[in-house]
Design a protein around this motif. Structure first.
Motif, PDB file in Angstrom:
ATOM      1  N   TRP A 177      28.851 -18.639   1.566  1.00 15.45           N
ATOM      2  CA  TRP A 177      29.677 -19.698   0.988  1.00 15.45           C
ATOM      3  C   TRP A 177      29.307 -19.818  -0.481  1.00 15.45           C
ATOM      4  O   TRP A 177      28.221 -20.266  -0.828  1.00 15.45           O
ATOM      5  N   LEU A 178      30.218 -19.391  -1.343  1.00 15.32           N
ATOM      6  CA  LEU A 178      29.934 -19.365  -2.771  1.00 15.32           C
ATOM      7  C   LEU A 178      30.032 -20.750  -3.396  1.00 15.32           C
ATOM      8  O   LEU A 178      29.507 -20.984  -4.480  1.00 15.32           O
ATOM      9  N   GLN A 179      30.701 -21.669  -2.725  1.00 13.32           N
ATOM     10  CA  GLN A 179      30.795 -23.045  -3.192  1.00 13.32           C
ATOM     11  C   GLN A 179      30.239 -23.959  -2.101  1.00 13.32           C
ATOM     12  O   GLN A 179      30.635 -23.853  -0.953  1.00 13.32           O
ATOM     13  N   GLY A 180      29.315 -24.821  -2.484  1.00 11.18           N
ATOM     14  CA  GLY A 180      28.847 -25.825  -1.537  1.00 11.18           C
ATOM     15  C   GLY A 180      27.508 -25.547  -0.891  1.00 11.18           C
ATOM     16  O   GLY A 180      26.883 -26.458  -0.354  1.00 11.18           O
ATOM     17  N   LEU A 181      27.039 -24.295  -0.911  1.00 15.06           N
ATOM     18  CA  LEU A 181      25.733 -23.977  -0.346  1.00 15.06           C
ATOM     19  C   LEU A 181      24.880 -23.289  -1.406  1.00 15.06           C
ATOM     20  O   LEU A 181      25.373 -22.472  -2.186  1.00 15.06           O
ATOM     21  N   SER A 182      23.594 -23.611  -1.415  1.00 10.38           N
ATOM     22  CA  SER A 182      22.660 -22.945  -2.325  1.00 10.38           C
ATOM     23  C   SER A 182      22.341 -21.551  -1.778  1.00 10.38           C
ATOM     24  O   SER A 182      22.595 -21.253  -0.602  1.00 10.38           O
ATOM     25  N   PRO A 183      21.765 -20.668  -2.623  1.00  5.48           N
ATOM     26  CA  PRO A 183      21.342 -19.355  -2.102  1.00  5.48           C
ATOM     27  C   PRO A 183      20.415 -19.482  -0.900  1.00  5.48           C
ATOM     28  O   PRO A 183      20.525 -18.702   0.052  1.00  5.48           O
ATOM     29  N   LYS A 184      19.489 -20.471  -0.945  1.00  6.40           N
ATOM     30  CA  LYS A 184      18.585 -20.656   0.198  1.00  6.40           C
ATOM     31  C   LYS A 184      19.367 -21.052   1.439  1.00  6.40           C
ATOM     32  O   LYS A 184      19.132 -20.512   2.530  1.00  6.40           O
ATOM     33  N   GLU A 185      20.306 -21.989   1.298  1.00 10.29           N
ATOM     34  CA  GLU A 185      21.107 -22.414   2.446  1.00 10.29           C
ATOM     35  C   GLU A 185      21.959 -21.269   2.972  1.00 10.29           C
ATOM     36  O   GLU A 185      22.210 -21.170   4.175  1.00 10.29           O
ATOM     37  N   ASN A 186      22.387 -20.379   2.092  1.00 10.28           N
ATOM     38  CA  ASN A 186      23.195 -19.244   2.520  1.00 10.28           C
ATOM     39  C   ASN A 186      22.400 -18.239   3.349  1.00 10.28           C
ATOM     40  O   ASN A 186      22.987 -17.356   3.982  1.00 10.28           O
ATOM     41  N   ARG A 187      21.082 -18.376   3.345  1.00 17.31           N
ATOM     42  CA  ARG A 187      20.260 -17.511   4.194  1.00 17.31           C
ATOM     43  C   ARG A 187      20.052 -18.108   5.572  1.00 17.31           C
ATOM     44  O   ARG A 187      19.520 -17.429   6.459  1.00 17.31           O
ATOM     45  N   ASP A 188      20.452 -19.376   5.760  1.00 18.42           N
ATOM     46  CA  ASP A 188      20.147 -20.057   7.025  1.00 18.42           C
ATOM     47  C   ASP A 188      21.330 -20.763   7.673  1.00 18.42           C
ATOM     48  O   ASP A 188      21.425 -20.793   8.896  1.00 18.42           O
ATOM     49  N   VAL A 189      22.201 -21.353   6.870  1.00 16.10           N
ATOM     50  CA  VAL A 189      23.218 -22.242   7.422  1.00 16.10           C
ATOM     51  C   VAL A 189      24.384 -21.514   8.090  1.00 16.10           C
ATOM     52  O   VAL A 189      24.728 -21.821   9.243  1.00 16.10           O
ATOM     53  N   PRO A 190      25.044 -20.565   7.415  1.00 17.61           N
ATOM     54  CA  PRO A 190      26.164 -19.896   8.101  1.00 17.61           C
ATOM     55  C   PRO A 190      25.665 -19.195   9.368  1.00 17.61           C
ATOM     56  O   PRO A 190      24.590 -18.578   9.363  1.00 17.61           O
ATOM     57  N   PRO A 191      26.394 -19.296  10.460  1.00 20.32           N
ATOM     58  CA  PRO A 191      25.918 -18.699  11.716  1.00 20.32           C
ATOM     59  C   PRO A 191      25.848 -17.182  11.649  1.00 20.32           C
ATOM     60  O   PRO A 191      26.669 -16.529  10.991  1.00 20.32           O
ATOM     61  N   LEU A 192      24.870 -16.640  12.333  1.00 20.62           N
ATOM     62  CA  LEU A 192      24.738 -15.184  12.439  1.00 20.62           C
ATOM     63  C   LEU A 192      25.793 -14.637  13.387  1.00 20.62           C
ATOM     64  O   LEU A 192      26.016 -15.173  14.461  1.00 20.62           O
ATOM     65  N   ARG A 193      26.427 -13.545  12.975  1.00 13.10           N
ATOM     66  CA  ARG A 193      27.431 -12.885  13.805  1.00 13.10           C
ATOM     67  C   ARG A 193      27.032 -11.429  14.014  1.00 13.10           C
ATOM     68  O   ARG A 193      27.656 -10.505  13.491  1.00 13.10           O
ATOM     69  N   TYR A 194      25.962 -11.250  14.782  1.00 14.42           N
ATOM     70  CA  TYR A 194      25.528  -9.885  15.074  1.00 14.42           C
ATOM     71  C   TYR A 194      26.630  -9.083  15.755  1.00 14.42           C
ATOM     72  O   TYR A 194      26.741  -7.867  15.583  1.00 14.42           O
ATOM     73  N   ASP A 195      27.440  -9.773  16.551  1.00 18.91           N
ATOM     74  CA  ASP A 195      28.485  -9.084  17.300  1.00 18.91           C
ATOM     75  C   ASP A 195      29.457  -8.351  16.375  1.00 18.91           C
ATOM     76  O   ASP A 195      29.972  -7.277  16.730  1.00 18.91           O
ATOM     77  N   LEU A 196      29.694  -8.887  15.184  1.00 16.75           N
ATOM     78  CA  LEU A 196      30.620  -8.228  14.267  1.00 16.75           C
ATOM     79  C   LEU A 196      30.020  -6.951  13.680  1.00 16.75           C
ATOM     80  O   LEU A 196      30.735  -5.975  13.449  1.00 16.75           O
ATOM     81  N   VAL A 197      28.719  -6.961  13.455  1.00 18.74           N
ATOM     82  CA  VAL A 197      28.071  -5.744  12.948  1.00 18.74           C
ATOM     83  C   VAL A 197      28.005  -4.693  14.052  1.00 18.74           C
ATOM     84  O   VAL A 197      28.224  -3.497  13.814  1.00 18.74           O
ATOM     85  N   HIS A 198      27.735  -5.128  15.283  1.00 19.69           N
ATOM     86  CA  HIS A 198      27.781  -4.196  16.416  1.00 19.69           C
ATOM     87  C   HIS A 198      29.189  -3.597  16.546  1.00 19.69           C
ATOM     88  O   HIS A 198      29.346  -2.396  16.775  1.00 19.69           O
ATOM     89  N   ARG A 199      30.204  -4.433  16.404  1.00 19.47           N
ATOM     90  CA  ARG A 199      31.592  -3.958  16.507  1.00 19.47           C
ATOM     91  C   ARG A 199      31.911  -2.969  15.391  1.00 19.47           C
ATOM     92  O   ARG A 199      32.606  -1.961  15.622  1.00 19.47           O
ATOM     93  N   LEU A 200      31.392  -3.246  14.189  1.00 21.15           N
ATOM     94  CA  LEU A 200      31.634  -2.343  13.058  1.00 21.15           C
ATOM     95  C   LEU A 200      31.113  -0.940  13.379  1.00 21.15           C
ATOM     96  O   LEU A 200      31.802   0.065  13.130  1.00 21.15           O
ATOM     97  N   LYS A 201      29.915  -0.859  13.939  1.00 18.69           N
ATOM     98  CA  LYS A 201      29.365   0.452  14.303  1.00 18.69           C
ATOM     99  C   LYS A 201      30.203   1.109  15.387  1.00 18.69           C
ATOM    100  O   LYS A 201      30.473   2.316  15.345  1.00 18.69           O
ATOM    101  N   ALA A 202      30.660   0.314  16.361  1.00 14.99           N
ATOM    102  CA  ALA A 202      31.461   0.878  17.447  1.00 14.99           C
ATOM    103  C   ALA A 202      32.783   1.440  16.935  1.00 14.99           C
ATOM    104  O   ALA A 202      33.262   2.468  17.419  1.00 14.99           O
ATOM    105  N   GLU A 203      33.381   0.773  15.951  1.00 15.27           N
ATOM    106  CA  GLU A 203      34.682   1.205  15.451  1.00 15.27           C
ATOM    107  C   GLU A 203      34.573   2.240  14.330  1.00 15.27           C
ATOM    108  O   GLU A 203      35.559   2.911  14.013  1.00 15.27           O
TER     109      GLU A 203
END
Length: 337
Positions: A177-203
């Protein structure tokens, strides 16, 4: 300079993330004593700094750090190509483009995570760098930014950039989030979506896909390696460096026993003496070593002694010896963190 490049063998199952103010040359030398094969990254260096700054200070590293990759921040293809060429001449094993950092300073320079919205510009930069160097050119990105849909953004970005010849992507599995979250918050607040990275490898099975974000143990890394080609760890190895001690055996087929924690300290002392003779302050080196004895008896006394004494006038490597003496030499010999 750190000549004698390593011919990197991909996929690279484990690497340590580029982290601003953390993964400098002293940190990387320290990590290399613990793991011989884990790929290490520099802090992000802007193309402007590479082209116009003090390169010795920015780019120098010791040959012992190999394999080591240079991470660049920038968006102008010609500047990226020139900077990549300099990085190759300096002896780096890989050039990585930062498309993930969300800080305001990075956005104002039109690089980092904001480039997720400009995949064609990133593709042109990758093509220019690949034309300029023989070593691998890779990209580290987020899954999306701001209100952009996650999977469509990630898939479109990787499709366009891979068409320019990039075959290795390291994906921090969080939106930025480029607006509203600090760099530190951007390392923790947005939820992790491992499933999308797994899907990227599959596709995109022909691409080398590494996953980054929130991975704290080698066991967790091993679980992901069944779905992706590699894992990038960041804060966990920095805070508890000795967790890397079993990486060579688990992920790289290593048969050599790792150094014990005290042997790591012993091996750092000649490096510290050399660096201090060249003007490096003791505290600039020891700040990366504070977590070495994490979880062991005496760890707190080790940290306190370094923290209280490394920055004093006249501090010498004897400060490190005295700090290590506060931890029993047999502590942790049977346990890799």
């Amino acid at each position: 300079m750190g000549r004698a490049m390593t011919a990197l063998a991909y996929p690279m199952p484990l690497c340590v993330a580029p982290m601003m103010d953390w993964t400098d040359r002293h940190c990387r030398y320290f990590f290399r004593l613990i793991s011989r094969h884990t790929l290490l990254y520099t802090e992000m260096v802007t193309t402007g700094a590479v082209l116009h700054g003090k390169r010795d200070r920015l780019l120098d590293f010791t040959p012992a750090e190999h394999p080591v990759a240079l991470q660049l921040g920038g968006s102008e293809p010609a500047d990226l190509a020139a900077s990549a060429r300099i990085g190759e001449e300096w002896g780096y094993d890989e050039i990585n483009l930062n498309v993930g950092c969300p800080s305001d300073r990075v956005q104002s320079g039109r690089f980092g995570a904001c480039l997720m919205a400009e995949p064609d510009l990133v593709a042109r930069g990758v093509a220019a760098m690949r034309e300029a160097v023989r070593i691998p050119v890779t990209v580290k990105s987020r899954i999306a930014i701001d209100d952009m849909e996650e999977w469509p953004t990630l898939e479109d970005f990787v499709r366009r950039v891979s068409a320019a010849g990039c075959t290795r992507f390291i994906v921090h599995a969080r939106k930025a989030w480029l607006q509203g979250l600090s760099p530190k918050e951007n390392r923790d607040v947005p939820p992790l979506r491992y499933d999308l990275v797994h899907r990227l490898k599959a596709e995109y099975p022909h691409l080398d896909i590494s996953l980054n974000g929130g991975i704290k143990t080698l066991d967790a890394a091993a679980e992901h390696l069944g779905r992706v080609d590699g894992v990038m760890m960041g804060r966990a190895p920095y805070e508890s460096p000795y967790l890397l001690a079993d990486a060579d055996r688990r992920f790289f087929g290593g048969t050599q026993a790792p150094l014990t924690r005290h042997e790591v300290v012993d091996a750092m002392l000649p490096y510290i003496e050399t660096q201090m003779s060249q003007g490096a302050p003791l505290g600039a080196i020891t700040r990366h070593m504070l977590g070495l004895f994490q979880g062991l008896p005496g760890a707190r006394a080790w940290r306190r002694h370094l923290s209280e004494n490394a920055h004093k006038d006249g501090a010498s490597p004897e400060v490190v010896r005295a700090a290590a003496a506060k931890v029993p030499r047999d502590a942790g010999l049977q346990a890799v963190a």
